[in-house]
Design an enzyme around this catalytic site. Structure first.
Site, PDB file in Angstrom:
ATOM      1  N   THR A 117       0.839  -1.195   0.000  1.00  0.00           N
ATOM      2  CA  THR A 117       0.000   0.000   0.000  1.00  0.00           C
ATOM      3  C   THR A 117       0.875   1.247   0.000  1.00  0.00           C
ATOM      4  OG1 THR A 117      -1.816  -1.056   1.111  1.00  0.00           O
ATOM      5  CG2 THR A 117      -1.555   1.276   1.557  1.00  0.00           C
ATOM      6  N   ARG A 151     -14.818  -6.475   0.484  1.00  0.00           N
ATOM      7  CA  ARG A 151     -14.062  -6.080   1.674  1.00  0.00           C
ATOM      8  C   ARG A 151     -13.566  -4.625   1.548  1.00  0.00           C
ATOM      9  NH1 ARG A 151      -8.311  -4.568   2.620  1.00  0.00           N
ATOM     10  NH2 ARG A 151      -7.745  -5.401   4.639  1.00  0.00           N
ATOM     11  N   GLY A 182     -10.966  -2.021   3.652  1.00  0.00           N
ATOM     12  CA  GLY A 182      -9.943  -2.077   4.709  1.00  0.00           C
ATOM     13  C   GLY A 182      -9.714  -0.739   5.390  1.00  0.00           C
ATOM     14  N   ASP A 183      -8.644  -0.695   6.147  1.00  0.00           N
ATOM     15  CA  ASP A 183      -8.312   0.500   6.940  1.00  0.00           C
ATOM     16  C   ASP A 183      -8.057   1.736   6.086  1.00  0.00           C
ATOM     17  OD1 ASP A 183      -5.907  -1.029   6.131  1.00  0.00           O
ATOM     18  OD2 ASP A 183      -4.876   0.711   6.974  1.00  0.00           O
ATOM     19  N   THR A 224       0.051   1.297   7.126  1.00  0.00           N
ATOM     20  CA  THR A 224       0.022   0.218   6.149  1.00  0.00           C
ATOM     21  C   THR A 224       0.199  -1.106   6.873  1.00  0.00           C
ATOM     22  OG1 THR A 224       1.244  -0.807   4.326  1.00  0.00           O
ATOM     23  CG2 THR A 224       2.475   0.722   5.692  1.00  0.00           C
ATOM     24  N   GLY A 236      -4.988  -4.540   7.324  1.00  0.00           N
ATOM     25  CA  GLY A 236      -6.042  -3.567   7.592  1.00  0.00           C
ATOM     26  C   GLY A 236      -6.957  -3.973   8.737  1.00  0.00           C
TER      27      GLY A 236
HETATM   28  N1  ASP Z   1      -3.691  -1.766   4.855  1.00  0.00           N
HETATM   29  C1  ASP Z   1      -4.023  -2.283   3.556  1.00  0.00           C
HETATM   30  C2  ASP Z   1      -5.310  -3.031   3.647  1.00  0.00           C
HETATM   31  O1  ASP Z   1      -5.468  -3.813   4.560  1.00  0.00           O
HETATM   32  C3  ASP Z   1      -2.986  -3.174   2.978  1.00  0.00           C
HETATM   33  C4  ASP Z   1      -1.581  -2.645   3.027  1.00  0.00           C
HETATM   34  O2  ASP Z   1      -1.266  -1.749   3.781  1.00  0.00           O
HETATM   35  O3  ASP Z   1      -0.764  -3.125   2.259  1.00  0.00           O
HETATM   36  O4  ASP Z   1      -6.127  -2.893   2.775  1.00  0.00           O
END
Ligand code: ASP
Length: 356
Positions: A203, A231, A233-234, A254, A257
């Site tokens: 990310t 889904r 994510g964060d 990152t 998530g």
């Molecule tokens: N945080 C991101 C997610 O879970 C993934 C990542 O940081 O690579 O979508």
């Protein structure tokens, strides 16, 4: 006593004038070939320099700097964002992204595949709607058309399609390392095979402070490899994947998530900074909380506090990052597990420069 924590610092209190930190994801270190590491380093440096060029201009804002730095990373195909996005279990690409300015303006998109630069669409949600988070292609197409923003399908790069096929075949070997509760669901999606989602996560994100004391944080991702369709994510969630407040600082996260959301990682970093903890110690403290509660290998975070002090911390093997402040003559990039950050003596609370 508490009052001093709720003030924007005066010019004399500043320890640095302006700068940006960009990140290209945290996760396990996959050695790869030297040329690939060099490519990652060069894209991170290019991104930090792009943001810094904006900050250097008279009136250059941290908001523009963060957006531009993240667009460079999204366009690179090197990281898991924009054209380099990872694929879901069904082989589709859907992005999450968010951006937040230090005056608490923010915008986010979730589960969207209709913009090549998800960070810019998130900014449009912030600036052109009264909402914070919009999700799903159907409604984002409508929104984009209403504001005259181009609808550009986000398609997977050739490399990501290849990796997707490899990841699916790894699943079929039947080893599960992550997402044990999804195991049965995933088996149904794949008709009986056993998933083992890869742990590398690339990310992208950025935090910046400009010469008028304004902070900004942003993040953009294709999400986790082989995620269930639907889904979010964060990276779409304010407080989890990013947070920014001119009274405390800005943070961008990152990693896994689902774990980052559980501890509101970036808000937690900013809360520490709000009470006077410097950016590095705030990142360390928030990551320690996450590690204590959810274990190692879960996340990394970068932050800048309201005084312009910077920090980066992780409980993963690596956190790909680059720093560019006006106190540096060029970008400092750290990708390998052993790479160090630029050292900078953080002022302590009694430091006369802070004038509390
Ligand atoms: N945080 C991101 C997610 O879970 C993934 C990542 O940081 O690579 O979508």
């Amino acid at each position: 006593m508490l009052d001093s924590f709720f003030q924007v610092p005066k010019m004399a209190n500043r320890t640095t004038d302006y700068g940006i930190i960009v990140h290209g994801g945290a996760g396990s270190f996959v050695p790869g070939v030297g040329s690939e590491i060099a490519k990652r380093k060069s894209v991170l440096a290019k991104s930090a320099e792009a943001g810094y060029r904006i900050l250097k201009k008279r009136g250059g804002s941290s908001l523009d700097a963060v957006e531009e730095a993240i667009r460079v990373l999204e366009d690179s195909e090197v990281f898991n964002a924009g054209s380099g996005s990872s694929l879901s279990l069904e082989g589709t690409v859907t992005a999450d992204a968010s951006i937040m300015a230090g005056n608490l303006s923010c915008g986010a998109i979730g589960n969207v595949s209709v913009s090549k630069n998800p960070i810019s669409l998130a900014r449009k949600v912030m600036e052109r709607s009264d909402h914070i988070l919009l999700v799903g292609d159907k409604d984002l197409i409508k929104f984009s058309k209403a504001i005259g923003y181009p609808v550009e399908p986000l398609s997977p790069s050739a490399l990501r399609v290849l990796q997707y096929r490899r990841n699916l075949s790894t699943m079929e070997k039947g080893k599960v390392r992550a997402w044990p509760k999804n195991y049965k669901l995933l088996r149904e999606y794949l008709e009986g095979s056993s998933p083992r989602p890869p742990e590398q996560a690339d990310t992208v994100g950025a935090v910046a402070i400009d010469s008028t004391f304004n902070l900004c944080a942003g993040v953009s991702t294709g999400g986790r490899w082989l995620k269930l369709p639907g889904r979010v994510g964060d990276s779409a969630l304010i407080g989890a994947g990013i947070y920014a407040d001119n009274l405390s600082g800005a943070a961008s996260a990152t990693g896994a998530g689902e774990e980052i959301i559980r501890v509101s990682l970036c808000k937690s970093v900013c809360d520490f900074m709000r009470f006077g903890v410097d950016a590095q110690s705030a990142c360390d403290a928030a990551i320690k909380i996450l590690t204590d509660r959810r274990g190692v290998g879960t996340a990394g975070v970068v932050a800048i506090d309201k005084y312009g002090r910077f920090g980066a911390s992780r409980n993963t093997e690596m956190l790909q990052r680059a720093f560019r402040f006006n106190s540096m003559s060029k970008s400092h990039v750290a990708v390998l597990p052993a790479d160090k950050d630029p050292s900078r003596e953080p002022p302590y609370l009694g430091d006369p420069r802070l004038k509390f």
